[in-house]
Motif scaffolding. Sequence first.
Motif, PDB file in Angstrom:
ATOM      1  N   SER A  25      32.189  20.766  52.752  1.00  0.00           N
ATOM      2  CA  SER A  25      32.695  19.526  53.340  1.00  0.00           C
ATOM      3  C   SER A  25      31.564  18.694  53.918  1.00  0.00           C
ATOM      4  CB  SER A  25      33.725  19.848  54.427  1.00  0.00           C
ATOM      5  OG  SER A  25      34.197  18.670  55.044  1.00  0.00           O
ATOM      6  N   GLU A  85      42.090  21.386  55.144  1.00  0.00           N
ATOM      7  CA  GLU A  85      41.569  20.080  55.545  1.00  0.00           C
ATOM      8  C   GLU A  85      40.148  19.879  55.023  1.00  0.00           C
ATOM      9  OE1 GLU A  85      39.697  20.433  60.008  1.00  0.00           O
ATOM     10  OE2 GLU A  85      41.885  20.516  59.874  1.00  0.00           O
ATOM     11  N   ASN A  86      39.326  20.950  55.017  1.00  0.00           N
ATOM     12  CA  ASN A  86      37.959  20.808  54.511  1.00  0.00           C
ATOM     13  C   ASN A  86      37.936  20.588  53.002  1.00  0.00           C
ATOM     14  OD1 ASN A  86      36.417  20.964  56.888  1.00  0.00           O
ATOM     15  ND2 ASN A  86      36.561  23.186  56.949  1.00  0.00           N
ATOM     16  N   SER A 112      38.851  17.084  52.393  1.00  0.00           N
ATOM     17  CA  SER A 112      37.732  16.217  52.753  1.00  0.00           C
ATOM     18  C   SER A 112      36.730  16.116  51.603  1.00  0.00           C
ATOM     19  CB  SER A 112      37.043  16.754  54.012  1.00  0.00           C
ATOM     20  OG  SER A 112      35.916  15.985  54.335  1.00  0.00           O
ATOM     21  N   ARG A 133      43.404  16.438  61.520  1.00  0.00           N
ATOM     22  CA  ARG A 133      42.375  16.018  60.573  1.00  0.00           C
ATOM     23  C   ARG A 133      42.860  16.191  59.139  1.00  0.00           C
ATOM     24  NH1 ARG A 133      37.725  19.008  58.288  1.00  0.00           N
ATOM     25  NH2 ARG A 133      36.221  17.490  57.471  1.00  0.00           N
ATOM     26  N   LYS A 136      42.989  13.284  56.289  1.00  0.00           N
ATOM     27  CA  LYS A 136      42.299  13.390  55.010  1.00  0.00           C
ATOM     28  C   LYS A 136      43.284  13.324  53.846  1.00  0.00           C
ATOM     29  CE  LYS A 136      38.134  13.676  56.558  1.00  0.00           C
ATOM     30  NZ  LYS A 136      37.176  12.581  56.266  1.00  0.00           N
TER      31      LYS A 136
END
Length: 666
Positions: free
Chosen positions: A560, A594-595, A598, A633, A637
């Motif tokens: 990420s 989430e990463n 991203s 987050r 994203k």
Amino acid sequence: METGVLVHKLIDTINQISKISDYRFVVKKQYTSLARKLKLLLPLFEEIKDIVDQINVDSNDHHGVEDEYDHDQEDDDLMKSLMGFKLGLDSAFNLLTFGSQASRIYLVLEREQTMRKYQEVSARLEQSLSGIILGKLDISDEVKEQVNLVISQFRRAKGLIDPPDVDLYLDVMFVYRESSSADTDPAILRRLAEKLYLMDINDLKQESEALHEMVASKGGDPGGRIEKISMLLKKIKDYVLTENPDTTGPVNEKVPASDGKCQASNVKNPKSAAVPDDFRCPISLEMMRDPVTVSTGQTYERVCIEKWVEAGHVTCPKTQQSLANLTLTPNYVLRSLISKWCESNGLESPKRTGTCGPNTTSFCTPAERAKVGILLRKLQSGNLEDQRSAAGELRLLAKKNADNRICITEAGAIPLLIGLLSTVDRRTQEHAVTALLNLSICEDNKSCIITSGALPGIVHVLKKGSMEARENAAATLFSLSVLDANKATIGSSGAITALVALLVEGSQRGKKDAATALFNLCKYQGNKGKAVRAGLVPALLKLLKEPGASMADESVAILSMLASHTEGKAAIGASDALPTLVSLIGSGSPRNRENATSVLVRLCSSDQQHLIEAQELGIMGPLLDLAEHGTERGKRKAGQLLECINRFIETRKLADAEGNEHVQAA
């Protein structure tokens, strides 16, 4: 996702917004108005839900091709409109949640930015709501009128922002800027306590918790801004409790001492007190002397969390989340509350233990200092056996406590240990690098180790040492890189290539140590290109594809960060990363989802081919689920990636339509 499912999600989100209450006074009027307008839209989506349900029934009853086409076309148009509104609604939900939980002081300082976000969300909702063509739906006239009213209210909301309380802002800024000063005008503190509604212990505690939640959500406190707000809050708290000593409230049980006996002799009032749970360290369960907050927002006794880190852990003991960094932020407000509570209950305030912070001194006894001196003379003796045993003992002493670390450093051990990093005796080399690791836990020692010229020796051990020595060399680099000033120096030392090699060929612990060090180093933009050129991207993808993917957390977090760099994005895009990333979004942990999203946002924003491949891999279902149920987050994203996909679909539709026009004209 079917239209019916999407409508249900809209209804659920509005119902969640209806449950939010007690907005902070700084944003109360605007945010309450926004929530009220959204509640007024509930009848619209209830009626749309009924229409969609009926369309589905009709589709099952009639199988004519023409009818089926009409229904599909209507459903596509409605789906597109509702998806646009959902993105705006999710932004509103996040904004309103923040407005009910955020620090009051922070909201005063950031009022302009907060109001700008409110206006942006209002404009987005008005635009997306206007895109729902009510004339094509069998909506009741009453609901249509109500929706049109809400749209007009959103339009007016753009310019209806109450002027700020200038006096409050100036008072907050004055104390914020002089937060390190001992004396502040009590009249200013009184005005702040009254205007910020921080007049009782519960409000003060709530404000403190809000600040430390912000530390957790931001992954630390860059620039020390939240710490300065915390110091400001401490001044208000001290003023309030001085002016109103009864604010702490009654207590009625005894306080257990560390040996389990009650400290009845220290209690002035026969109604002695039980230590509140919030004052106890989650590790030792004893009252905290020196509370510090880690990057996840949890607070611990400094000595306890230092021992946890010394043992090689890089997770939060309470939440098990990975620690984004090892910074320990002093919790001044909680420390002050504990002291005030002790004072109110006739107890001696807990004294802080020695720490390795600025201007600290060691509390070692003369005998302990003498022992350290003997060990250092052995290091200088030139006798291999003496050097090995002395380095081993210093390793253990430095691991034991903060006082020993200060004492060993003051005695001049660091240059001598650095000299042993190049020894041919592997056991001595291992002791030396591990002793430096343990000494580096002390913040002041981090700079001392670097300036003493340790990096070439540590990198040598990382490349040539035993596996345990290589692991500890990697852990030492991680500890040293906690200081931002050291990140660039370490990155220029050749350490990154050696860390990538350990990530590929090391033991499980070695890979973990290498990954945590690389994660920290790659926070510095200048190190990202070096890491990519060292082959970090294929190494991380290999770890993600291993059975069990035990290194998934570290790998996708580093990816990420690399995706924000031109070389990193290109390397990830050129690899076969998309299937793995889409799989993580569907079934990974919340942080991994989430990463991974991203990374895809970075890739897909610049290459439509990645968008096509992601859609073919079935990303839409997991992405919509993340937008609904992910972390804050993760939701953000997911919303960005959904916008990117929607723009691509719209562009492709326009291109197809233009192509058909050209064909017909020909």
